[in-house]
Write a protein that holds these residues in place. Structure first.
Motif, short mmCIF file in Angstrom:
data_model
loop_
_atom_site.label_atom_id
_atom_site.label_comp_id
_atom_site.label_asym_id
_atom_site.label_seq_id
_atom_site.Cartn_x
_atom_site.Cartn_y
_atom_site.Cartn_z
N ASN A 176 -12.72 -31.85 -53.85
CA ASN A 176 -12.46 -32.57 -55.09
C ASN A 176 -12.98 -31.76 -56.26
O ASN A 176 -14.05 -31.19 -56.20
CB ASN A 176 -13.12 -33.94 -55.07
CG ASN A 176 -12.41 -34.90 -54.17
OD1 ASN A 176 -11.22 -34.75 -53.93
ND2 ASN A 176 -13.12 -35.87 -53.66
N ARG A 177 -12.21 -31.71 -57.28
CA ARG A 177 -12.60 -31.02 -58.50
C ARG A 177 -12.85 -32.09 -59.55
O ARG A 177 -12.03 -32.96 -59.76
CB ARG A 177 -11.45 -30.11 -58.93
CG ARG A 177 -11.84 -29.19 -60.04
CD ARG A 177 -10.70 -28.24 -60.38
NE ARG A 177 -10.58 -28.32 -61.82
CZ ARG A 177 -9.46 -28.44 -62.49
NH1 ARG A 177 -8.34 -28.46 -61.87
NH2 ARG A 177 -9.46 -28.51 -63.79
N GLN A 178 -13.97 -32.01 -60.19
CA GLN A 178 -14.32 -32.99 -61.20
C GLN A 178 -13.72 -32.59 -62.55
O GLN A 178 -13.75 -31.42 -62.91
CB GLN A 178 -15.84 -33.10 -61.34
CG GLN A 178 -16.52 -33.60 -60.09
CD GLN A 178 -16.03 -34.99 -59.71
OE1 GLN A 178 -15.98 -35.89 -60.53
NE2 GLN A 178 -15.65 -35.16 -58.46
N GLU A 198 -4.03 -30.03 -61.45
CA GLU A 198 -4.13 -30.46 -60.05
C GLU A 198 -2.79 -30.28 -59.34
O GLU A 198 -2.77 -29.84 -58.18
CB GLU A 198 -4.62 -31.90 -59.95
CG GLU A 198 -6.09 -32.04 -60.26
CD GLU A 198 -6.95 -31.25 -59.30
OE1 GLU A 198 -6.98 -31.57 -58.10
OE2 GLU A 198 -7.61 -30.30 -59.75
#
Length: 88
Positions: A8-10, A72
């Motif tokens: 997961n990328r914040q 994304e």
């Protein structure tokens, strides 16, 4: 590695870049049309056109959330699935 196993990328709005050139490059990287990208991220086609318009009366700067969603989509497009096919 599948797109579902990507870490997961914040979101980080300090990297906000609303320039239409950058947003257009994300569409190319994601392999999507303006229409399909708008559908996938939940904005109208009209708003997507505003975000991608040249600096004119029609241009609207894209909010960071739109940029993040397009990033994304582009990131996930480059990840092969279990059969080594690139995600679409």
């Amino acid at each position: 590695m599948s797109a579902h196993s990507l870490p997961n990328r914040q979101p980080d709005a300090s990297g906000h870049d609303p320039r239409q050139e950058y947003l257009r490059s994300l569409l190319v990287d994601a392999g999507l049309s303006q229409r399909e990208a708008a559908r996938r991220i939940g904005v109208s086609e009209r708003m997507m056109r505003y975000y991608l318009a040249d600096e004119s009366a029609d241009h609207r700067p894209a909010p960071y959330v739109v940029q993040f969603a397009l990033e994304e989509l582009a990131r996930r497009h480059d990840v092969p699935d279990a059969d080594n096919n690139v995600q679409d």
